[in-house]
Motif scaffolding. Structure first.
Motif, PDB file in Angstrom:
ATOM      1  N   ARG A  97     -45.289  -8.193   4.423  1.00 41.22           N
ATOM      2  CA  ARG A  97     -44.084  -8.618   5.147  1.00 41.22           C
ATOM      3  C   ARG A  97     -43.510  -7.505   6.020  1.00 41.22           C
ATOM      4  N   THR A  98     -43.705  -6.264   5.623  1.00 39.31           N
ATOM      5  CA  THR A  98     -43.201  -5.149   6.431  1.00 39.31           C
ATOM      6  C   THR A  98     -43.920  -5.127   7.767  1.00 39.31           C
ATOM      7  N   GLU A  99     -43.167  -4.991   8.832  1.00 40.88           N
ATOM      8  CA  GLU A  99     -43.765  -4.969  10.174  1.00 40.88           C
ATOM      9  C   GLU A  99     -44.253  -3.553  10.467  1.00 40.88           C
ATOM     10  N   PRO A 100     -45.560  -3.354  10.574  1.00 39.41           N
ATOM     11  CA  PRO A 100     -46.047  -2.016  10.905  1.00 39.41           C
ATOM     12  C   PRO A 100     -45.722  -1.677  12.356  1.00 39.41           C
ATOM     13  N   PRO A 101     -45.694  -0.386  12.705  1.00 39.88           N
ATOM     14  CA  PRO A 101     -45.380  -0.016  14.087  1.00 39.88           C
ATOM     15  C   PRO A 101     -46.363  -0.637  15.071  1.00 39.88           C
ATOM     16  N   ALA A 102     -45.859  -1.078  16.197  1.00 34.38           N
ATOM     17  CA  ALA A 102     -46.737  -1.629  17.228  1.00 34.38           C
ATOM     18  C   ALA A 102     -47.607  -0.518  17.797  1.00 34.38           C
ATOM     19  N   PRO A 103     -48.879  -0.788  18.093  1.00 27.06           N
ATOM     20  CA  PRO A 103     -49.720   0.237  18.705  1.00 27.06           C
ATOM     21  C   PRO A 103     -49.175   0.611  20.074  1.00 27.06           C
ATOM     22  N   ARG A 104     -49.342   1.865  20.458  1.00 24.10           N
ATOM     23  CA  ARG A 104     -48.848   2.290  21.765  1.00 24.10           C
ATOM     24  C   ARG A 104     -49.686   3.450  22.290  1.00 24.10           C
ATOM     25  N   LEU A 105     -49.732   3.551  23.608  1.00 23.77           N
ATOM     26  CA  LEU A 105     -50.418   4.661  24.263  1.00 23.77           C
ATOM     27  C   LEU A 105     -49.451   5.828  24.401  1.00 23.77           C
ATOM     28  N   GLU A 106     -49.936   7.031  24.069  1.00 23.75           N
ATOM     29  CA  GLU A 106     -49.110   8.219  24.218  1.00 23.75           C
ATOM     30  C   GLU A 106     -49.950   9.346  24.799  1.00 23.75           C
ATOM     31  N   LEU A 107     -49.377  10.018  25.806  1.00 22.24           N
ATOM     32  CA  LEU A 107     -50.030  11.188  26.391  1.00 22.24           C
ATOM     33  C   LEU A 107     -49.434  12.448  25.772  1.00 22.24           C
ATOM     34  N   THR A 108     -50.303  13.375  25.385  1.00 27.15           N
ATOM     35  CA  THR A 108     -49.833  14.647  24.864  1.00 27.15           C
ATOM     36  C   THR A 108     -49.378  15.530  26.021  1.00 27.15           C
ATOM     37  N   ALA A 109     -48.801  16.704  25.689  1.00 29.43           N
ATOM     38  CA  ALA A 109     -48.279  17.615  26.715  1.00 29.43           C
ATOM     39  C   ALA A 109     -49.364  18.080  27.671  1.00 29.43           C
ATOM     40  N   ASP A 110     -50.601  18.170  27.187  1.00 25.77           N
ATOM     41  CA  ASP A 110     -51.698  18.621  28.056  1.00 25.77           C
ATOM     42  C   ASP A 110     -52.423  17.464  28.745  1.00 25.77           C
ATOM     43  N   GLY A 111     -51.839  16.277  28.681  1.00 23.63           N
ATOM     44  CA  GLY A 111     -52.386  15.153  29.427  1.00 23.63           C
ATOM     45  C   GLY A 111     -53.487  14.380  28.732  1.00 23.63           C
TER      46      GLY A 111
END
Length: 204
Positions: free
Chosen positions: A109-123
């Motif tokens: 029942r707990t909603e897991p975090p939605a997947p997302r794209l993330e860029l690190t500081a070095d791109g």
């Protein structure tokens, strides 16, 4: 709780038998595989904080800072027992206990975090397991993975157990080529071949 019994007949337990397995084919089965040699002489492979961290790393998840390892282990062990009860039922035909089904449904029942794209500081793209999860989110991911497996007729039909009598690890057949007989050819498959060779040699 998926407690490992200690009154089973003693067998030599090597470091390899205690290794974590990440080749079962899906997240929930990789959790089930943290107990080896079910049911005759079960081996606990994820019983402390170090092994918990190694398992999380192996399946590509990261827990939030400050989590209580023993609390997480207790919850994962309970889910592991339920997942084994449910998944093994698809292999041997037994009906899972209702409490196993109820636990999985409650955790999902707990909603897991939605997947997302993330860029690190070095791109660079941040790896999938870099997002930090709460204990509840981790349990939900595993529970939902099990539900997806059990409610997908095609995937569920590929559930199998290693043919080794002392292994019995649950895994997913790839669905291509010859049916999967062993959890791993490098492990149980090679052991079976060696045992067969010794038997043939002794019979000459």
């Amino acid at each position: 709780m998926d407690a490992v019994q200690h009154d089973a007949p003693r067998r030599r337990v090597t470091a390899r038998l205690r290794e974590l397995r990440f080749d079962a084919g899906t997240l929930c089965l990789n959790l089930v595989a943290t107990v080896g040699r079910r049911p005759e002489a079960p081996i606990e492979r994820m019983g402390d904080a170090e092994r918990l961290a190694a398992w999380c790393h192996g399946v590509g998840v990261t827990l939030e800072d400050g989590y209580d390892p023993q609390d997480v282990l207790r919850s994962l062990h309970a889910l592991r027992a339920a997942a084994h009860d449910i998944a093994s039922g698809a292999v041997d035909g037994h009906r899972p206990r209702q409490r196993s089904v109820d636990l999985v449904n409650r955790l999902a029942r707990t909603e897991p975090p939605a997947p997302r794209l993330e860029l690190t500081a070095d791109g660079e793209w941040a790896p999938k397991g870099s997002r930090r999860l709460t204990k509840e989110a981790l349990l939900s991911l595993v529970a939902r993975d099990l539900i997806d497996l059990m409610t997908d007729d095609a995937r569920r039909s590929r559930l199998t157990a290693c043919a080794s009598e002392v292994c019995g690890m649950l895994c997913l057949d790839s669905g291509g080529g010859r049916p999967r007989k062993w959890c791993s050819m490098r492990r149980c498959g090679n052991q079976a071949k060696a045992a067969g060779h010794r038997l043939r040699t002794s019979a000459r």
